[in-house]
Design a protein around this motif. Structure first.
Motif, PDB file in Angstrom:
ATOM      1  N   SER A   1      89.652  21.897  -0.976  1.00 44.89           N
ATOM      2  CA  SER A   1      89.065  20.654  -0.490  1.00 44.89           C
ATOM      3  C   SER A   1      88.122  20.128  -1.561  1.00 44.89           C
ATOM      4  O   SER A   1      87.728  20.872  -2.459  1.00 44.89           O
ATOM      5  N   PRO A   2      87.728  18.849  -1.485  1.00 45.55           N
ATOM      6  CA  PRO A   2      86.815  18.310  -2.505  1.00 45.55           C
ATOM      7  C   PRO A   2      85.455  19.030  -2.538  1.00 45.55           C
ATOM      8  O   PRO A   2      84.828  19.099  -3.578  1.00 45.55           O
ATOM      9  N   GLU A   3      85.028  19.566  -1.417  1.00 49.36           N
ATOM     10  CA  GLU A   3      83.723  20.223  -1.362  1.00 49.36           C
ATOM     11  C   GLU A   3      83.774  21.666  -1.864  1.00 49.36           C
ATOM     12  O   GLU A   3      82.822  22.158  -2.447  1.00 49.36           O
ATOM     13  N   THR A   4      84.887  22.358  -1.623  1.00 51.46           N
ATOM     14  CA  THR A   4      84.941  23.790  -1.895  1.00 51.46           C
ATOM     15  C   THR A   4      86.270  24.174  -2.528  1.00 51.46           C
ATOM     16  O   THR A   4      87.329  23.751  -2.070  1.00 51.46           O
ATOM     17  N   VAL A   5      86.179  24.982  -3.575  1.00 49.96           N
ATOM     18  CA  VAL A   5      87.363  25.582  -4.179  1.00 49.96           C
ATOM     19  C   VAL A   5      87.378  27.034  -3.732  1.00 49.96           C
ATOM     20  O   VAL A   5      86.368  27.739  -3.853  1.00 49.96           O
ATOM     21  N   TYR A   6      88.507  27.464  -3.182  1.00 53.35           N
ATOM     22  CA  TYR A   6      88.624  28.822  -2.670  1.00 53.35           C
ATOM     23  C   TYR A   6      89.379  29.689  -3.666  1.00 53.35           C
ATOM     24  O   TYR A   6      90.477  29.331  -4.092  1.00 53.35           O
ATOM     25  N   LEU A   7      88.778  30.788  -4.038  1.00 53.84           N
ATOM     26  CA  LEU A   7      89.446  31.789  -4.855  1.00 53.84           C
ATOM     27  C   LEU A   7      89.898  32.868  -3.878  1.00 53.84           C
ATOM     28  O   LEU A   7      89.109  33.714  -3.452  1.00 53.84           O
ATOM     29  N   ASN A   8      91.165  32.771  -3.461  1.00 52.41           N
ATOM     30  CA  ASN A   8      91.670  33.665  -2.430  1.00 52.41           C
ATOM     31  C   ASN A   8      91.931  35.076  -2.933  1.00 52.41           C
ATOM     32  O   ASN A   8      91.704  36.038  -2.222  1.00 52.41           O
ATOM     33  N   LYS A   9      92.419  35.177  -4.172  1.00 51.90           N
ATOM     34  CA  LYS A   9      92.736  36.505  -4.681  1.00 51.90           C
ATOM     35  C   LYS A   9      92.645  36.497  -6.200  1.00 51.90           C
ATOM     36  O   LYS A   9      93.310  35.715  -6.862  1.00 51.90           O
ATOM     37  N   LEU A  10      91.817  37.392  -6.705  1.00 53.79           N
ATOM     38  CA  LEU A  10      91.688  37.581  -8.146  1.00 53.79           C
ATOM     39  C   LEU A  10      91.996  39.041  -8.436  1.00 53.79           C
ATOM     40  O   LEU A  10      91.468  39.933  -7.760  1.00 53.79           O
ATOM     41  N   THR A  11      92.864  39.290  -9.388  1.00 54.18           N
ATOM     42  CA  THR A  11      93.086  40.646  -9.882  1.00 54.18           C
ATOM     43  C   THR A  11      93.090  40.573 -11.396  1.00 54.18           C
ATOM     44  O   THR A  11      93.683  39.668 -11.985  1.00 54.18           O
ATOM     45  N   ALA A  12      92.393  41.516 -12.009  1.00 60.34           N
ATOM     46  CA  ALA A  12      92.314  41.533 -13.465  1.00 60.34           C
ATOM     47  C   ALA A  12      92.216  42.974 -13.945  1.00 60.34           C
ATOM     48  O   ALA A  12      91.747  43.852 -13.223  1.00 60.34           O
ATOM     49  N   LYS A  13      92.639  43.190 -15.172  1.00 55.89           N
ATOM     50  CA  LYS A  13      92.546  44.501 -15.801  1.00 55.89           C
ATOM     51  C   LYS A  13      92.153  44.290 -17.250  1.00 55.89           C
ATOM     52  O   LYS A  13      92.687  43.418 -17.931  1.00 55.89           O
ATOM     53  N   SER A  14      91.171  45.062 -17.699  1.00 53.68           N
ATOM     54  CA  SER A  14      90.744  45.023 -19.092  1.00 53.68           C
ATOM     55  C   SER A  14      90.450  46.451 -19.513  1.00 53.68           C
ATOM     56  O   SER A  14      89.582  47.109 -18.924  1.00 53.68           O
ATOM     57  N   GLY A  15      91.190  46.945 -20.484  1.00 52.06           N
ATOM     58  CA  GLY A  15      91.028  48.342 -20.873  1.00 52.06           C
ATOM     59  C   GLY A  15      91.321  49.238 -19.691  1.00 52.06           C
ATOM     60  O   GLY A  15      92.359  49.130 -19.045  1.00 52.06           O
ATOM     61  N   ASP A  16      90.366  50.104 -19.358  1.00 47.72           N
ATOM     62  CA  ASP A  16      90.518  50.997 -18.212  1.00 47.72           C
ATOM     63  C   ASP A  16      90.034  50.366 -16.909  1.00 47.72           C
ATOM     64  O   ASP A  16      90.241  50.922 -15.833  1.00 47.72           O
ATOM     65  N   SER A  17      89.369  49.227 -17.002  1.00 52.26           N
ATOM     66  CA  SER A  17      88.720  48.612 -15.843  1.00 52.26           C
ATOM     67  C   SER A  17      89.681  47.767 -15.025  1.00 52.26           C
ATOM     68  O   SER A  17      90.550  47.086 -15.566  1.00 52.26           O
ATOM     69  N   ASP A  18      89.489  47.817 -13.702  1.00 54.11           N
ATOM     70  CA  ASP A  18      90.233  46.946 -12.803  1.00 54.11           C
ATOM     71  C   ASP A  18      89.232  46.161 -11.958  1.00 54.11           C
ATOM     72  O   ASP A  18      88.174  46.671 -11.614  1.00 54.11           O
TER      73      ASP A  18
END
Length: 187
Positions: A1-18
């Motif tokens: 919506s114009p008021e809110t951006v929803y980040l429903n799912k983020l997955t990331a991996k960098s080196g050994d980190s998740d």
């Protein structure tokens, strides 16, 4: 919506980190077009977060960055940020420290970073951290409270340089350490 951006799912991996997470960004159009504050609320989770995966490995760039900060003055926390991050990590690796079951809130607002109810298990005990670092004034300041419960004395003095400096004689003792430390000053 114009008021809110929803980040429903983020997955990331960098080196050994998740990292996985979700969250919201409020008033994104206002941030882009009207210099409004960047407001966000995020939940971040990790089974393993190795801080070194996110650190610069090139010491030349670090030295150049340090020179640039000295030339420009102190590092400032941007005034336009208004962010809350609720974090939950099973294991965090930082230098030689292993933090387990890390939870807490990180709030960035009004040129201040605040840790609220940051809890972790380490040295066979627990630690709770509350406090902040503020860059509102010309000289940045910090105010941090540590509540340490049931730390194994030998493990904590071997693994945490701050404690070995405060009580070097404690290395001869065996047992558990309980203490509250209030640290504050200028950076």
């Amino acid at each position: 919506s114009p008021e809110t951006v929803y980040l429903n799912k983020l997955t990331a991996k960098s080196g050994d980190s998740d990292i996985s997470g979700s969250g919201t960004i409020d008033n994104l159009m206002g941030v882009i077009f009207s210099n409004k504050n960047f407001k966000g609320n995020f939940n971040i989770n990790s089974t393993l977060f190795n801080v070194s995966d996110f650190m610069a490995s090139d010491t030349t760039n670090i030295k150049n960055s340090q020179k640039q900060v000295k030339a420009q003055g102190t590092l400032k926390i941007p005034a336009f940020l208004d962010i809350k991050v609720s974090a939950n990590a099973k294991k965090v690796l930082y230098d030689n420290l292993i933090l387990e079951n890390v939870t807490g809130d990180l709030i960035i607002k009004e040129e201040t970073v605040t840790l609220n109810n940051f809890q972790t298990e380490m040295f066979d005990g627990t630690m709770n951290v509350n406090g902040n670092v503020s860059t509102k004034e010309t000289i940045p300041a910090f105010n941090i409270n540590l509540d340490i419960n049931q730390f194994d004395i030998n493990k904590s003095l071997t693994g945490m340089e701050l404690l070995s400096k405060i009580a070097p004689v404690a290395k001869i003792f065996k047992g558990k350490l309980n203490t509250t430390l209030a640290l504050n000053g200028k950076i």
